[in-house]
Design a protein around this motif. Structure first.
Motif, mmCIF file in Angstrom:
data_model
loop_
_atom_site.group_PDB
_atom_site.id
_atom_site.type_symbol
_atom_site.label_atom_id
_atom_site.label_comp_id
_atom_site.label_asym_id
_atom_site.label_seq_id
_atom_site.Cartn_x
_atom_site.Cartn_y
_atom_site.Cartn_z
ATOM 1 N N GLY A 63 0.824 -1.215 0.000
ATOM 2 C CA GLY A 63 0.000 0.000 0.000
ATOM 3 C C GLY A 63 0.854 1.259 0.000
ATOM 4 O O GLY A 63 0.556 2.225 -0.716
ATOM 5 N N ALA A 64 1.929 1.239 0.795
ATOM 6 C CA ALA A 64 2.828 2.397 0.836
ATOM 7 C C ALA A 64 3.483 2.626 -0.521
ATOM 8 O O ALA A 64 3.629 3.764 -0.977
ATOM 9 N N SER A 65 3.874 1.533 -1.190
ATOM 10 C CA SER A 65 4.478 1.642 -2.527
ATOM 11 C C SER A 65 3.481 2.184 -3.547
ATOM 12 O O SER A 65 3.817 3.056 -4.361
ATOM 13 N N TRP A 66 2.263 1.686 -3.492
ATOM 14 C CA TRP A 66 1.243 2.148 -4.434
ATOM 15 C C TRP A 66 0.889 3.621 -4.217
ATOM 16 O O TRP A 66 0.400 4.295 -5.124
ATOM 17 N N ALA A 67 1.161 4.115 -3.007
ATOM 18 C CA ALA A 67 0.929 5.535 -2.730
ATOM 19 C C ALA A 67 2.109 6.400 -3.177
ATOM 20 O O ALA A 67 2.084 7.615 -3.025
ATOM 21 N N GLY A 68 3.163 5.757 -3.709
ATOM 22 C CA GLY A 68 4.315 6.493 -4.219
ATOM 23 C C GLY A 68 5.512 6.501 -3.300
ATOM 24 O O GLY A 68 6.558 7.058 -3.642
ATOM 25 N N GLY A 69 5.399 5.904 -2.117
ATOM 26 C CA GLY A 69 6.513 5.892 -1.173
ATOM 27 C C GLY A 69 7.442 4.711 -1.391
ATOM 28 O O GLY A 69 7.088 3.732 -2.057
ATOM 29 N N ARG A 70 8.630 4.813 -0.828
ATOM 30 C CA ARG A 70 9.551 3.675 -0.823
ATOM 31 C C ARG A 70 9.314 2.857 0.439
ATOM 32 O O ARG A 70 9.231 3.411 1.540
ATOM 33 N N ALA A 71 9.236 1.543 0.271
ATOM 34 C CA ALA A 71 8.885 0.681 1.399
ATOM 35 C C ALA A 71 9.803 -0.520 1.461
ATOM 36 O O ALA A 71 10.249 -1.036 0.430
ATOM 37 N N VAL A 72 10.080 -0.957 2.690
ATOM 38 C CA VAL A 72 10.878 -2.161 2.897
ATOM 39 C C VAL A 72 10.096 -3.113 3.798
ATOM 40 O O VAL A 72 9.446 -2.693 4.759
ATOM 41 N N PHE A 73 10.147 -4.391 3.437
ATOM 42 C CA PHE A 73 9.500 -5.472 4.201
ATOM 43 C C PHE A 73 10.594 -6.462 4.592
ATOM 44 O O PHE A 73 11.455 -6.780 3.776
ATOM 45 N N CYS A 74 10.577 -6.929 5.840
ATOM 46 C CA CYS A 74 11.621 -7.853 6.312
ATOM 47 C C CYS A 74 11.003 -9.089 6.963
ATOM 48 O O CYS A 74 10.005 -8.984 7.696
ATOM 49 N N CYS A 75 11.613 -10.250 6.698
ATOM 50 C CA CYS A 75 11.195 -11.478 7.363
ATOM 51 C C CYS A 75 12.293 -12.523 7.204
ATOM 52 O O CYS A 75 13.278 -12.298 6.498
#
Length: 626
Positions: A63-75
């Motif tokens: 959702g953050a990416s689709w809003a134009g932001g840069r996002a990181v997910f970790c697991c």
């Protein structure tokens, strides 16, 4: 500026240099320190959260990416299983702002239930994967991954392994990917132009685009200013030349590249090493030149035979005569971590070297003399008290104990012995339902931690109520995600940045699920705990017992300790044999005698009083430390 950093810290700082707007994760070793570092170092405008599970984390990052932001997910690697539903569709729909999935694999495995290889997931989802071979590379690759993601409007996986995540190196923080770190702001979400809705006909068109995208990414990576894949000559400043001929070459990825260089150094070999930093899309052109130059290639990779398969494909496709060694012919093991020693022996076997005078370089004799201690619950851990109370209440009954992922998996260790099944997070509750349905005579217990309960336990509880299952669910609430480093979860009054947050009540959630039998007890109140369990055993339906006491790592160092009265003690060792507490040990009475007595280690003991419950002679007292 150089700074000594753990690989996970380098990854986090790489993300911050790339100007991320959003970070989300669920804790899991070896990935946990990434979000912890981001939470500590990120500016206030960056949203940082420990999400309830990996699926939630990835969906929020999307959702953050689709809003134009840069996002990181970790697991960690098994966490991607939970998030895979979102990932597979994301690959088709694509990104707007850069989106990087840091998925940390665990060869060994050192702290995981599987050794699965995320590179296979990258191939399956058709998204590019980058593999750093050092903390320094992880720092740079993390930045470049955002540029790659935005250039091709697709998610990118960064795949470090445990030895990269937890290894340390002097990282040059001045090495910046300028293209990746320049202003990346994009217009916010516009529903007329940015709609992301998947339909069968849309999916078909997206699949065609994804396949074309892979070829473009492969070409881009091989021509990138960031050296993702390359060929070097081991122990030499010479550059690789296509016209030469080598008896042997190596093909490596990740930490195996460093192991291979070390093995070549000891063997004093000057041979080409193909370093593959993106196994999907594969660098076909570079790999083909390596195949044409070498008579034999040894593939060194953790874990699956991804590079090996690609080299065999290329050799057949281009009709290149080159023998490929690796996992498929059992030159290297399918399971476990690689090492310099394993690669060293494999090279020597292929080249038929005599190793008699060289194997000493690895100092194997001293390595084998290291004492290895088995995993066990900490002294004073409330989980031990919870398990032993259940065992006490169930004496003489036919029982099955269903465990879960966390510290409490150690319930399997004798003498606790209260973990008969352990599949994946949240499965303790649902596996128990299946066991009881087929074997109604069983008294089934599920053990789940408070963090795991919020992550994936609630759907199983709803299923239990809706389908009228008969089980006892034990929620071991130690106010922490303990095994991965005491991270917070939705049941605690603070968030990832240690700012105030709304704490959810497990008890209220249970009542919201229409569970009538829900009792909360302190497991160190042993007699009350046993009585509560017996009360639950006497009833039917879904019964929940919350054993609530904080993780011993969260409490202040106790000033209490157990003390054994040597006059009253009969040396029966029941306290030691029943509790298995690490603060107790058996010590010989003297050098001649074969008899032992129980000794208390006051430096380890927390004075929890659990051992005193097993003493029939009132020989154990809890006192203040002197």
């Amino acid at each position: 500026m150089q700074k000594l950093l753990m690989g996970n810290e380098a990854i986090a700082l790489g993300a911050l240099v790339a100007n991320i707007d959003f970070a989300a994760a669920y804790p899991g070793t070896p990935s946990s320190e990434i979000l912890e570092t981001i939470a500590k170092e990120a500016p206030k405008h960056v949203h940082v959260e420990w999400s309830t599970n990996e699926k939630v984390a990835l969906e929020a990052a999307i959702g953050a990416s689709w809003a134009g932001g840069r996002a990181v997910f970790c697991c960690k690697q098994v966490g991607l299983n939970v998030a895979s539903d979102a990932l597979m569709t994301l690959s088709y729909l694509g990104c707007k702002g850069g989106l990087v999935l840091v998925v940390c694999d665990d060869p060994g495995p050192i702290s995981s239930q599987t050794e699965q290889d995320t590179r296979k997931f990258a191939q399956f989802a058709k998204v590019p994967v980058l593999e750093p071979s050092s903390p320094q590379e992880a720092y740079i690759f993390m930045q470049s991954a955002f540029e790659l993601s935005e250039k091709f409007e697709c998610p990118v996986i960064l795949r470090p392994t445990t030895r990269i995540c937890h290894g340390s190196e002097n990282v040059n923080l001045d090495l910046i990917d300028k293209n990746a770190c320049k202003s990346h702001k994009r217009p916010n979400f516009d529903r007329l132009n940015d709609a992301k809705v998947i339909f069968p006909n849309v999916s078909y068109e997206c699949h065609i685009k994804v396949e074309k995208r892979a070829k473009l990414i492969s070409k881009y990576l091989q021509n990138s200013s960031t050296l993702f894949s390359s060929i070097i000559i081991a122990n030499s400043a010479k550059k690789f030349k296509k016209g030469q001929n080598y008896k042997l070459g190596l093909a490596c990825s990740g930490i195996a590249f460093e192991y291979a260089k070390e093995a070549c150094k000891i063997l004093q070999l000057q041979i080409p090493i193909l370093k593959v930093s993106s196994s999907y899309p594969f660098p076909d052109k570079l790999a083909a030149s390596m195949l044409k130059t070498c008579n034999n290639i040894l593939v060194c990779e953790e874990l699956d035979y991804v590079i090996e398969n690609e080299l065999l494909r290329l050799a057949g496709q281009k009709q290149i005569k080159c023998k490929v060694f690796g996992k498929l012919d059992n030159t290297l093991s399918f399971a476990g971590e690689l090492s310099s020693e394993a690669i060293y022996n494999a090279i020597a076997g292929i080249l038929k070297f005599k190793l008699k005078n060289r194997i000493k370089n690895f100092d194997l004799e001293n390595d084998n003399k290291i004492n290895k201690r088995g995993a066990q619950l900490c002294a004073g851990c409330p989980h031990r008290a919870s398990f032993l109370a259940v065992k006490e209440a169930c004496k003489g009954k036919k029982v099955a104990y269903c465990g879960d992922i966390g510290c409490y998996t150690l319930g399997v260790v004798p003498p606790i012995d209260t973990c008969d099944t352990c599949l994946c997070m949240g499965a303790d509750i649902t596996v128990a339902q299946g066991l009881k349905s087929v074997d109604p005579a069983l008294n089934v217990f599920s053990f789940i931690g408070d963090s795991t309960f919020f992550a994936s336990g609630i759907p199983g509880i709803i299923n239990a109520v809706y389908n009228a299952h008969d089980q006892i669910i034990c929620i071991l609430d130690n106010s922490s995600t303990a095994m991965t480093g005491n991270q917070p979860h939705p049941g605690l009054p603070f968030n990832a940045r240690r700012e105030p947050a709304h704490a959810l009540s497990i008890e209220k959630l249970m009542y919201a699920c229409d569970i009538d039998f829900c009792k909360t007890v302190n497991p160190f109140d042993f007699n009350l705990s046993v009585a509560t369990i017996k009360n639950a055993l006497a009833q039917d339906g879904v019964r929940v017992i919350i054993f609530k006491a904080p993780c011993v790592k969260l409490t202040k160092k106790s000033n209490l300790t157990a003390q054994i009265d040597n006059i009253k003690c009969k040396n029966c060792s029941l306290c030691f044999k029943s509790s298995g507490c690490g603060a107790l040990s058996l010590t010989k009475i003297d050098e001649i005698s074969s008899k032992y007595y129980v000794k208390v280690d006051e430096q380890v003991c927390t004075g929890c009083s659990l051992c005193a419950n097993y003493c029939k002679f009132d020989a154990i007292k809890i006192i203040e430390k002197g």
